[in-house]
Design a protein around this motif. Structure first.
Motif, PDB file in Angstrom:
ATOM      1  N   ILE A  93     -13.362 -88.124   2.378  1.00  0.00           N
ATOM      2  CA  ILE A  93     -13.559 -86.685   1.822  1.00  0.00           C
ATOM      3  C   ILE A  93     -13.218 -86.633   0.342  1.00  0.00           C
ATOM      4  N   PHE A  94     -13.998 -85.728  -0.255  1.00  0.00           N
ATOM      5  CA  PHE A  94     -13.934 -85.630  -1.807  1.00  0.00           C
ATOM      6  C   PHE A  94     -13.263 -84.684  -2.371  1.00  0.00           C
ATOM      7  N   GLN A  95     -13.118 -84.610  -3.537  1.00  0.00           N
ATOM      8  CA  GLN A  95     -12.162 -83.869  -4.204  1.00  0.00           C
ATOM      9  C   GLN A  95     -12.986 -82.443  -4.297  1.00  0.00           C
ATOM     10  N   ASP A  96     -14.127 -82.268  -4.446  1.00  0.00           N
ATOM     11  CA  ASP A  96     -14.912 -81.044  -4.710  1.00  0.00           C
ATOM     12  C   ASP A  96     -15.823 -80.696  -3.392  1.00  0.00           C
ATOM     13  N   PRO A  97     -15.196 -79.764  -2.548  1.00  0.00           N
ATOM     14  CA  PRO A  97     -15.903 -79.758  -1.204  1.00  0.00           C
ATOM     15  C   PRO A  97     -17.433 -79.025  -1.438  1.00  0.00           C
ATOM     16  N   THR A  99     -19.547 -79.721  -3.957  1.00  0.00           N
ATOM     17  CA  THR A  99     -20.653 -80.383  -4.169  1.00  0.00           C
ATOM     18  C   THR A  99     -21.012 -81.648  -3.112  1.00  0.00           C
ATOM     19  N   SER A 100     -19.974 -81.915  -1.957  1.00  0.00           N
ATOM     20  CA  SER A 100     -20.099 -82.758  -1.070  1.00  0.00           C
ATOM     21  C   SER A 100     -20.927 -81.953   0.149  1.00  0.00           C
ATOM     22  N   LEU A 101     -21.019 -80.754   0.248  1.00  0.00           N
ATOM     23  CA  LEU A 101     -21.846 -80.099   1.408  1.00  0.00           C
ATOM     24  C   LEU A 101     -22.951 -79.818   0.958  1.00  0.00           C
ATOM     25  N   ASN A 102     -23.827 -79.841   1.723  1.00  0.00           N
ATOM     26  CA  ASN A 102     -25.414 -79.396   1.331  1.00  0.00           C
ATOM     27  C   ASN A 102     -25.468 -77.836   1.447  1.00  0.00           C
ATOM     28  N   GLN A 159     -12.897 -77.229   2.101  1.00  0.00           N
ATOM     29  CA  GLN A 159     -12.192 -78.502   2.192  1.00  0.00           C
ATOM     30  C   GLN A 159     -11.817 -78.635   3.653  1.00  0.00           C
ATOM     31  N   ARG A 160     -11.355 -77.705   4.523  1.00  0.00           N
ATOM     32  CA  ARG A 160     -11.246 -77.789   5.917  1.00  0.00           C
ATOM     33  C   ARG A 160     -12.402 -78.230   6.600  1.00  0.00           C
ATOM     34  N   VAL A 161     -13.492 -77.781   6.507  1.00  0.00           N
ATOM     35  CA  VAL A 161     -14.908 -77.973   6.823  1.00  0.00           C
ATOM     36  C   VAL A 161     -15.063 -79.510   6.625  1.00  0.00           C
ATOM     37  N   MET A 162     -14.857 -79.833   5.443  1.00  0.00           N
ATOM     38  CA  MET A 162     -15.026 -81.356   5.082  1.00  0.00           C
ATOM     39  C   MET A 162     -14.244 -82.382   6.050  1.00  0.00           C
ATOM     40  N   ILE A 163     -12.967 -81.928   6.097  1.00  0.00           N
ATOM     41  CA  ILE A 163     -12.003 -82.742   6.843  1.00  0.00           C
ATOM     42  C   ILE A 163     -12.342 -82.829   8.328  1.00  0.00           C
ATOM     43  N   ALA A 164     -12.886 -81.480   8.834  1.00  0.00           N
ATOM     44  CA  ALA A 164     -13.443 -81.397  10.172  1.00  0.00           C
ATOM     45  C   ALA A 164     -14.573 -82.490  10.442  1.00  0.00           C
ATOM     46  N   MET A 165     -15.614 -82.282   9.557  1.00  0.00           N
ATOM     47  CA  MET A 165     -16.748 -83.261   9.501  1.00  0.00           C
ATOM     48  C   MET A 165     -16.208 -84.635   9.529  1.00  0.00           C
ATOM     49  N   ALA A 166     -15.254 -84.915   8.519  1.00  0.00           N
ATOM     50  CA  ALA A 166     -14.979 -86.206   8.446  1.00  0.00           C
ATOM     51  C   ALA A 166     -14.435 -86.977   9.862  1.00  0.00           C
ATOM     52  N   LEU A 167     -13.845 -85.834  10.328  1.00  0.00           N
ATOM     53  CA  LEU A 167     -12.978 -86.390  11.767  1.00  0.00           C
ATOM     54  C   LEU A 167     -14.031 -86.443  12.802  1.00  0.00           C
ATOM     55  N   LEU A 168     -15.130 -85.956  13.053  1.00  0.00           N
ATOM     56  CA  LEU A 168     -15.776 -85.508  14.121  1.00  0.00           C
ATOM     57  C   LEU A 168     -16.033 -86.904  14.944  1.00  0.00           C
ATOM     58  N   CYS A 169     -16.172 -87.994  14.245  1.00  0.00           N
ATOM     59  CA  CYS A 169     -16.117 -89.341  15.287  1.00  0.00           C
ATOM     60  C   CYS A 169     -14.923 -89.960  15.288  1.00  0.00           C
ATOM     61  N   ARG A 170     -13.912 -89.383  15.066  1.00  0.00           N
ATOM     62  CA  ARG A 170     -12.528 -89.829  15.236  1.00  0.00           C
ATOM     63  C   ARG A 170     -12.577 -91.225  14.510  1.00  0.00           C
ATOM     64  N   PRO A 171     -12.664 -91.268  13.178  1.00  0.00           N
ATOM     65  CA  PRO A 171     -12.520 -92.699  12.174  1.00  0.00           C
ATOM     66  C   PRO A 171     -11.193 -93.227  12.708  1.00  0.00           C
TER      67      PRO A 171
END
Lengths: 335, 323
Positions: A93-97, A99-102, A159-171
């Motif tokens: 997950i990046f600093q600026d949510p 620019t990291s989401l489409n 930023q919460r959305v980014m975190i949720a997305m990063a966690l989807l596959c249980r990294p």
């Protein structure tokens, strides 16, 4: 076995002005279930070293050394092999949510894509799982809001959305690159709490990159201190905060204004970080170090290993017995 | 103590484009704010993004129009009623230091030209030698060396650029300096240098400084009094000692508790629940107390009426029914 082993990592960039040595011979491990903090100022190479892990460096970058994730070498492998790992076992997950989401796609389509691709889920299952994850990171009315576009969320919510997305596959390993820097303190406290909860819930490892020593103290188990592309000191949270050995770590900690105690003048580190296009011979911190001596100005700098994952790169000899600091005081130059 | 600025019922509203249904939409950026700034003090203004702290600062130098209220400078000039001619004169007295040190300098001008520009504007007849002497004085004052005088901003680091910005702001001998997040963009080690510099200059030149920042530790280090804002309103205004040790307002409490300490032991033993939710939209501020939607102490009374600022025993000004 450590989950991530980085050995002699070098990242350099060819530019019209010459070769920028962004990461210089860096080695470290990330153990199962730990939160490793990487701190440093801008240009210290903290972001570039994790971008190298993710294979996300700019096209003019050259990477040498080895990055082993769950035993698999990541340096030099093709994009197809990397894509099997990235977003799946390894997330960032990046600093600026924003620019990291489409901005053209709803949160729903961005989230479900991950699950359908990596886990082969049906659209229906993927939506359910995505809503569950959004719930977990504290997005109210996740069921309705999953259909919204990124701009319809506030910075903290994105930023919460980014975190949720990063966690989807249980990294197994989550890399968070300055995840709270763009947020207000009250929202930062919320996000740091989510990261801690996640870590206990999913038992995953986290690399947390930040320039804020407060964030490190709040969230990390171990700390790497970087300066001008090099790893200067590494140790447990208590090692770094209460018995810093490296003159840079000591000076960095002394220069932070604190809410707890008051000082008339802040200690400062004189000068500025060196130019990465023309690094000095010897130690990269020599120009600003108050303990510099002749041998720091050329040749290799000694890496002192104190055991238990604690080491520093400095010619200044320290004798550490049982982790007790002998013979140094943190007398930092006040100018 | 002598008052440098008296701000009374200041309102800064921005009108947005009408919505689809043609309804008027107004952002209440600064809503009915009153406070004084004393000569020689450093007043900190803190709050989350969107609380109106920058809008407030910008309206004090004429970068925003003031919707309503009075801002009296040195007992005579009302900034709210000043025309552009008056502003021109006033800007000699009130100067601004910006957040982004690089973006606030013209890349086509040398350091000498940047620092000399205010002099050229206000003293067009000043002799070149005198201008040069002043520029060099300023450069020494902020810790730049003579041989850097003909360089361009891009040849400097962020910290050095901020020194140039400070020199430019001080060259006219202003009475009031407004720093809007002036150290936020700098790295830790450089930030400490600039904070020390600002503190020294404030003492040396007996400046009055309004220091706006979201960083409560920096504000604690540099300010004498602190004003806490939330959604365009003042929540608490008190001396540094009161704000950091015996604050009255639950928002001040929440804000301070949210700052992570660079001390793992303190962090480990901190068991405060982070403030829930986020700043409400300034388009539709809550009916009662603006903080009532997130306040742990809020009751029905807080949700229907807006608390006025009132004095506490220790001299603090607080807008809260529960304090």
């Amino acid at each position: 076995m450590p989950i991530l082993e980085v050995k002699n990592l070098n990242v350099s960039f060819k530019t019209i002005d010459g070769v920028v040595q962004a990461v210089n011979n860096v080695s470290f491990n990330v153990e199962h279930g730990e939160v490793l903090g990487i701190v440093g100022e801008s240009g210290s190479g903290k972001s570039q070293s994790v971008l190298a892990i993710m294979g996300l460096l700019a096209s003019n970058a050259t990477v040498t050394g080895s990055i082993k994730f769950l035993g698999q070498e990541l340096v030099g492998v093709n994009t197809k092999a990397l894509n099997k790992v990235r977003g799946n076992k390894l997330s960032i997950i990046f600093q600026d949510p924003m620019t990291s989401l489409n901005p053209y796609l709803t949160i729903k389509s961005q989230m479900t894509e991950v699950l359908m691709l990596h886990k082969g889920m049906s659209k229906h299952d993927a939506v359910i799982e995505s809503i569950r994850m959004l719930d977990f990171v504290g997005i109210p009315e996740a069921k309705e809001r999953i259909g919204l576009y990124p701009h319809e969320f506030s910075g903290g919510m994105r930023q919460r959305v980014m975190i949720a997305m990063a966690l989807l596959c249980r990294p197994e390993l989550l890399i968070a690159d300055e995840p709270t820097t763009a947020l207000d303190v009250t929202v930062q406290a919320q996000i740091l709490k989510i990261l801690r909860d996640l870590q206990t819930e999913f038992k995953m490892s986290i690399i947390l990159i930040t320039h804020d020593m407060g964030v490190v103290a709040n969230a990390c188990d171990r700390v790497n201190v970087m300066y001008a592309g090099q790893l200067m000191e590494s140790g447990s949270l208590d090692n770094i905060f209460y018995e810093p050995q490296h003159p840079y770590t000591q000076a960095l900690l002394a220069s932070i204004p604190s809410l707890e105690h008051e000082v008339e003048r802040l200690a400062t580190i004189p000068g500025e970080p060196p130019n990465l296009l023309a690094l000095p011979d010897g130690c990269v911190f020599q120009g600003r170090c108050h303990k510099v001596h002749q041998e720091c100005k050329g040749g290799d700098v000694v890496v002192q290993d104190f055991g238990a994952g604690r080491f520093m790169k400095c010619n200044l000899m320290q004798n550490l017995t049982n982790g007790i600091n002998q013979g140094i005081t943190s007398n930092v130059v006040v100018n | 103590m002598e008052k440098l600025l008296e701000i009374k019922d200041l309102k800064v509203y921005f009108e947005l484009k009408r919505s689809l249904l043609g309804k008027k939409r107004i952002v209440y950026a600064v809503d009915n704010v009153s406070f004084d700034v004393y000569k020689g003090e450093t007043l900190g203004i803190v709050g989350e993004s969107g609380c109106g702290k920058s809008t407030l600062a910008r309206s004090l130098v004429g970068l925003n129009d003031i919707t309503d209220g009075n801002v009296v400078f040195l007992g005579k000039d009302n900034l709210a009623k000043a025309d552009s001619k008056r502003w021109h004169a006033l800007r000699q007295e009130i100067q601004f230091i910006f957040q982004d040190p690089v973006a606030s300098l013209n890349p086509r001008m040398t350091v000498a030209e940047i620092i000399a520009e205010p002099l050229n504007v206000y003293y067009p007849k000043m002799k070149d030698e005198e201008v040069l002497a002043k520029v060099l004085d300023m450069m020494h004052l902020v810790g730049l060396s003579d041989n850097q005088i003909n360089r361009y901003p891009q040849e400097f680091s962020g910290g050095q650029c901020q020194r140039i910005g400070i020199a430019r702001a001080l060259v006219l001998n202003p009475k009031l300096i407004i720093c809007d997040e002036s150290v936020s963009a700098l790295d830790v080690s450089i930030k400490a240098q600039i904070i020390n510099l600002l503190k020294d200059l404030q003492k040396k030149l007996s400046l009055t400084v309004i220091f706006i920042s979201h960083d409560l530790s920096v504000v604690k280090h540099i300010c004498d009094r602190v004003l806490v804002m939330y959604l365009g309103n003042i929540m608490e205004l008190a001396t540094k000692e009161v704000i950091y040790k015996n604050h009255h307002h639950p928002y001040t409490q929440a804000l301070l508790a949210a700052v992570p300490s660079a001390n793992p032991k303190v962090e480990k033993h901190k068991h405060v629940k982070p403030l829930e939710g986020e700043l409400p939209s300034p388009l539709h501020p809550p009916q009662g107390c603006v903080f009532s939607t997130r306040c742990p102490l809020a009751d029905d009374g807080c949700k229907s009426a807006r608390p006025e600022l009132r004095y506490m025993d220790d001299g603090a000004l607080v807008a809260c029914f529960k304090a």
